[in-house]
Design a protein around this motif. Sequence first.
Motif, mmCIF file in Angstrom:
data_model
loop_
_atom_site.group_PDB
_atom_site.id
_atom_site.type_symbol
_atom_site.label_atom_id
_atom_site.label_comp_id
_atom_site.label_asym_id
_atom_site.label_seq_id
_atom_site.Cartn_x
_atom_site.Cartn_y
_atom_site.Cartn_z
ATOM 1 N N LEU B 50 0.847 -1.199 0.000
ATOM 2 C CA LEU B 50 0.000 0.000 0.000
ATOM 3 C C LEU B 50 0.883 1.251 0.000
ATOM 4 C CD1 LEU B 50 -2.906 1.138 0.238
ATOM 5 C CD2 LEU B 50 -2.613 1.080 2.715
ATOM 6 N N ILE B 150 -5.048 -3.380 0.106
ATOM 7 C CA ILE B 150 -6.042 -2.928 1.093
ATOM 8 C C ILE B 150 -6.804 -4.138 1.633
ATOM 9 C CG2 ILE B 150 -8.182 -1.601 1.381
ATOM 10 C CD1 ILE B 150 -7.050 0.475 -0.516
ATOM 11 N N GLY B 151 -7.186 -5.040 0.738
ATOM 12 C CA GLY B 151 -7.849 -6.276 1.176
ATOM 13 C C GLY B 151 -6.936 -7.137 2.021
ATOM 14 N N CYS B 153 -4.507 -6.175 3.952
ATOM 15 C CA CYS B 153 -4.361 -5.597 5.298
ATOM 16 C C CYS B 153 -5.611 -5.811 6.129
ATOM 17 C CB CYS B 153 -4.120 -4.095 5.219
ATOM 18 S SG CYS B 153 -2.560 -3.624 4.527
ATOM 19 N N THR B 154 -6.755 -5.967 5.468
ATOM 20 C CA THR B 154 -8.033 -5.898 6.171
ATOM 21 C C THR B 154 -8.631 -7.246 6.505
ATOM 22 O OG1 THR B 154 -8.455 -3.906 4.899
ATOM 23 C CG2 THR B 154 -10.307 -4.807 6.094
ATOM 24 N N ALA B 180 -5.930 -2.484 10.696
ATOM 25 C CA ALA B 180 -5.559 -1.622 9.568
ATOM 26 C C ALA B 180 -4.463 -0.651 9.989
ATOM 27 C CB ALA B 180 -6.793 -0.867 9.070
ATOM 28 N N VAL B 184 -0.244 -0.466 8.710
ATOM 29 C CA VAL B 184 0.445 0.705 8.156
ATOM 30 C C VAL B 184 1.634 1.081 9.040
ATOM 31 C CG1 VAL B 184 0.196 3.144 7.565
ATOM 32 C CG2 VAL B 184 -1.621 1.538 6.983
#
Lengths: 136, 318
Positions: B50, B150-151, B153-154, B180, B184
Amino acid sequence: VVELSPEDGKAHKCTLCYDRLKGGLEPACAKACPTDSIQFGEIEVLDRRAHNRVQELHDLGVANAYLYGTPGAPGATGGLERLNAFFLLTDKPEVYNLPPAPTRGSERAPRGFKAGVTTLVGLALAAIGLFGALSQ
Amino acid sequence: MNLSDLGSDTQSTSYGGQSYYGLPAVKRSPWDWKVAMYLTAGALAGGAQLLAGIACRFGGARLSHAVRNARYIAPAGAAVGAGLLIRDLKTPRRFYNMLRIFRSTSPMSVGSYILTAFGGLSAITALRERLNDVPGAALAPQLPASIVAIGQCTYSAPLLAASSTPLWAAEPELLAARYATSAVALAAATLSLLEQRGGRRAAAETLDVVAVMATCANALIVREETRRLETAGVHAALREPQSRSPRRAAHALTIGVPLACAVLHALTRARTFSIAGSAAIVIGTALSKYCDIADGNRSADDPREYLRFTQPHTAAHV
């Protein structure tokens, strides 16, 4: 009920004795139950029988008797219309380790997914703003 | 109905603390440190990809080496994570059966596909990066890779929340938001460490700011999550002695130490504080994932936790 077998390491689930059903027999647990507490059959038939039994118990003075897991009853909550295995109880569900108001676990997944994606998008925008400010 | 209280309980007004002879009401997960390490590796890989997408587009030349490192970390983390997950299967040889069907209502099925797609796209971006002479250049596969990141990480937080383990299921939104922010923070801290190692202080300091932003958000979420778990009475596992010290250490390493280091770094400009803060985040995140798995399993063993979690008043907002 899913159980992990220590012998073969696989997850096994009750099949309601599929092999016995094919032979026209009821599941072994229902057959072996000494008090006939485990009953097996068409859910509508069982539903009717259970409601009659609750009425019968109320008439006998057992005012605590109620059904758990039938439509509109405790256990059939949180988007669960009914449980395919339901119970006739005479105390709070917790006394039998039954959840008083269970919910469907899979419905929690989209809620978490949305919250996670929203948070990440927020952090990504903050990072974009930071990089933009630094490159000025 | 006979509503005699069989035990005393101060957490909830409607639940008297009864259970069936104290036996567990739900089965604990079979997960151990391997899954905790997967959660860490997966979060690092997803967060790195990301950040690679954002930095290669908006970060300028200063972050080009960080972008290159991130593009290498992403497939490496995905590969290590997938390896750990396969090791965790009862029959590792038949791991491919995880992809035999797709079921949108099963977070594990969705997650298997996200991890596969993420691993594939990350391998492509890493390969393209390797073939480029200029590090961190814009790449065509970067956008899809970052979107799937994003998926990546989620998805693990909703996967935990969809179980019947009280500690994971009680606050699905906050668990996912926490995972999340920690993804990061972990990725930014790791990349910052690598920049410091390469002697690129300016890039490391930029990444430190990203890590601090994520850490602040993480701190707020942890606070709110703890408060809500206490209100719902689903935090007995967190108060047990064997859980309290590791969890405190994890909070100190992921929040307290990095924020203190950020302040000290701002005051002194000493490189040591940047390195110490980043290292604390990396170690603390791994420890925090381990605590989440261990404490979740303990909360599943305690029937009172599950029965409190499934009280009607809890169910109304769950």
